[in-house]
Motif scaffolding. Sequence first.
Motif, mmCIF file in Angstrom:
data_model
loop_
_atom_site.group_PDB
_atom_site.id
_atom_site.type_symbol
_atom_site.label_atom_id
_atom_site.label_comp_id
_atom_site.label_asym_id
_atom_site.label_seq_id
_atom_site.Cartn_x
_atom_site.Cartn_y
_atom_site.Cartn_z
ATOM 1 N N SER A 1 -34.845 57.799 30.047
ATOM 2 C CA SER A 1 -34.431 56.592 30.782
ATOM 3 C C SER A 1 -35.376 56.324 31.951
ATOM 4 O O SER A 1 -35.758 55.173 32.207
ATOM 5 C CB SER A 1 -32.994 56.759 31.290
ATOM 6 O OG SER A 1 -32.085 56.892 30.209
ATOM 7 N N TRP A 2 -35.741 57.384 32.660
ATOM 8 C CA TRP A 2 -36.672 57.233 33.778
ATOM 9 C C TRP A 2 -38.048 56.777 33.304
ATOM 10 O O TRP A 2 -38.716 55.957 33.946
ATOM 11 C CB TRP A 2 -36.795 58.566 34.534
ATOM 12 C CG TRP A 2 -37.917 58.565 35.536
ATOM 13 C CD1 TRP A 2 -38.037 57.776 36.637
ATOM 14 C CD2 TRP A 2 -39.091 59.381 35.502
ATOM 15 N NE1 TRP A 2 -39.210 58.042 37.301
ATOM 16 C CE2 TRP A 2 -39.876 59.025 36.637
ATOM 17 C CE3 TRP A 2 -39.560 60.379 34.644
ATOM 18 C CZ2 TRP A 2 -41.097 59.636 36.901
ATOM 19 C CZ3 TRP A 2 -40.778 60.984 34.923
ATOM 20 C CH2 TRP A 2 -41.529 60.624 36.032
ATOM 21 N N LEU A 3 -38.467 57.265 32.164
ATOM 22 C CA LEU A 3 -39.808 56.972 31.650
ATOM 23 C C LEU A 3 -39.884 55.659 30.860
ATOM 24 O O LEU A 3 -40.978 55.253 30.457
ATOM 25 C CB LEU A 3 -40.269 58.119 30.740
ATOM 26 C CG LEU A 3 -40.616 59.434 31.435
ATOM 27 C CD1 LEU A 3 -40.645 60.577 30.420
ATOM 28 C CD2 LEU A 3 -41.962 59.315 32.142
ATOM 29 N N TYR B 1 -31.840 61.370 30.237
ATOM 30 C CA TYR B 1 -32.152 60.910 31.593
ATOM 31 C C TYR B 1 -33.660 60.821 31.798
ATOM 32 O O TYR B 1 -34.165 59.888 32.426
ATOM 33 C CB TYR B 1 -31.535 61.854 32.635
ATOM 34 C CG TYR B 1 -30.045 61.726 32.780
ATOM 35 C CD1 TYR B 1 -29.460 60.523 33.152
ATOM 36 C CD2 TYR B 1 -29.209 62.810 32.546
ATOM 37 C CE1 TYR B 1 -28.083 60.395 33.285
ATOM 38 C CE2 TYR B 1 -27.833 62.701 32.680
ATOM 39 C CZ TYR B 1 -27.279 61.491 33.050
ATOM 40 O OH TYR B 1 -25.908 61.368 33.181
ATOM 41 N N ALA B 2 -34.384 61.823 31.258
ATOM 42 C CA ALA B 2 -35.850 61.801 31.368
ATOM 43 C C ALA B 2 -36.406 60.571 30.664
ATOM 44 O O ALA B 2 -37.279 59.866 31.190
ATOM 45 C CB ALA B 2 -36.435 63.078 30.763
ATOM 46 N N THR C 1 -38.767 53.515 23.753
ATOM 47 C CA THR C 1 -39.038 54.927 24.018
ATOM 48 C C THR C 1 -39.172 55.654 22.689
ATOM 49 O O THR C 1 -39.004 55.063 21.624
ATOM 50 C CB THR C 1 -37.928 55.569 24.868
ATOM 51 O OG1 THR C 1 -38.342 56.868 25.304
ATOM 52 C CG2 THR C 1 -36.639 55.705 24.078
ATOM 53 N N ASN D 1 -27.137 56.885 31.811
ATOM 54 C CA ASN D 1 -28.119 56.882 30.723
ATOM 55 C C ASN D 1 -28.420 55.450 30.291
ATOM 56 O O ASN D 1 -27.522 54.619 30.180
ATOM 57 C CB ASN D 1 -27.584 57.666 29.524
ATOM 58 C CG ASN D 1 -28.472 57.494 28.294
ATOM 59 O OD1 ASN D 1 -29.676 57.726 28.349
ATOM 60 N ND2 ASN D 1 -27.872 57.060 27.188
ATOM 61 N N ARG D 2 -29.703 55.176 30.021
ATOM 62 C CA ARG D 2 -30.136 53.840 29.589
ATOM 63 C C ARG D 2 -30.815 53.882 28.224
ATOM 64 O O ARG D 2 -31.304 52.872 27.743
ATOM 65 C CB ARG D 2 -31.084 53.236 30.638
ATOM 66 C CG ARG D 2 -30.474 53.142 32.022
ATOM 67 C CD ARG D 2 -31.515 52.746 33.067
ATOM 68 N NE ARG D 2 -32.019 51.400 32.821
ATOM 69 C CZ ARG D 2 -33.298 51.070 32.849
ATOM 70 N NH1 ARG D 2 -34.226 51.997 33.064
ATOM 71 N NH2 ARG D 2 -33.669 49.817 32.639
ATOM 72 N N ALA E 1 -43.970 64.044 36.378
ATOM 73 C CA ALA E 1 -43.620 63.480 37.692
ATOM 74 C C ALA E 1 -44.448 64.131 38.795
ATOM 75 O O ALA E 1 -44.915 63.451 39.723
ATOM 76 C CB ALA E 1 -42.124 63.671 37.962
#
Length: 487
Positions: free
Chosen positions: A392-394, A389-390, A417, A347-348, A432
């Motif tokens: 982090s990806w975005l 996670y979503a 975010t 996780n970011r 996606a």
Amino acid sequence: MMLQIVNDIFQTFGASVVVPIMIFIVALFLRVQVRTAMMSAFYAGVGLTGFTWIISSFTPVVTKIIKQMVNGTDIHLPIVDIGWQAGSLASFGSSVGLSFFVFGLILELVLFFTGITKIFMPSNLWNNFGFMIWGTLCFYVTHNFWLSLALSSFMLLYTLVIAEIQADRWSSYYGVKNATVCSIHNIEQAIPAIILDPLWNLIGLNKVKMTPDYFKNKLGAFGEPTTLGAILGVMIGVLGNLSKLGTLAAWGQILTFAIQLAAVMTIFPLVTGVFAKAFSPLAEEIDKRRQVSPKSEAEEEKEAIHDKKRWFLAVDDGVGYGEPATIISGVLLIPIMVVIAFLLPGNRTLPVVDLISIPFMVESIVAVTRGNILKVICNGIVWFSIGLYASSWLGTIYTGAISHYGVAIPAGIVLITSFNLMARPLNALIFAAWISQSPIWIGLTIVVYMAFAVLLRRRRSRIWVYLQKMADKNAGFEGSKDKITYE
């Protein structure tokens, strides 16, 4: 030119003015008396203003405590949640977003009057920014205007399906007849609430009487939302001051935060009651047109489930925010999600500002589980963890789009975010598929939507009966008596 005018109107007047105007128009459309329609509009404006004052005052306080918790660890999470407001501004600043605002309103009316949906969405027009932001992100990535506009429209379609599936439960639980929430960023949680419920029942969570009424009966004054808020405030305050608990300043902050959180837990239900008055005359007018003879409450609910002519008014999520089980479970999830963000491998994202929005985010879960706080927390942990996670990806896409459309990024923050808007597993999955521009993946999302739309159309009453039986399995809670009142 017209889109610029729309943008100027919304940026100038904001939700506290635009929403009451929409409520007034809808009330007149439903042939509510002018005086009642006017009071509904005023209550909407007063309620939204109250929400804004409380949240804008409390958000910096929560943010400061959370940042102190982060600074007390060696964990670095580069994507910082700065709140949903930046996403809202960016969505109105893009050509795709503004185009959908106009086109989306027309589409919502067509879908309702043709009977494709039972949800009258224009009454919640302000929350269309939730659809607009995904189209804006898509346009930023693909530079394809029509694909981006189509994505926003598609997200509206499947959101209406989910909203209609949980509509009877939300209306029944929160006590607002023929009304439901329908914002894209808070509706998808109904899916894990429904799918995971048999699992929670299997391990016995439905037998755990973790409800506001149970807390009050067993804990007395310590079970009141006000007291629970103070206790939780002390816990969060201590976590934010672990390295300096021996100082007077630390305990000053801890106890001040405890009182502030207790105030939020106390005042929000009062504001919610005012806000609900904006929608009650409209919902009751819908109900009058359905009833043909006096019936008991149980008979009315049973008849409503099978009534093919029944329809629902889309209302703002603020209507349910202050309900005891909702705000208690939402506030309990604040420190839990921060800890999970620290511990979750890969996780970011660091949730910060939108943590105060968690009670909005759990309303569908609360309604489906009939206020079982333990289930709400478990569902929230599962779904919001995947959402991290979503998000982090975005992170890179969201940051680029927000800055491109004129929203300043706070100094010292590299990536941003919105935990409320972007920590959305289902929305991110659909996004996606669409930005891939692959006919196969886009077509697959459309096929899945069509399957559920047809199933809902043919089995609507059976779905509602199933969800009612599912909710009834939760022990010890017949519905909070102090949730939504209009008197």
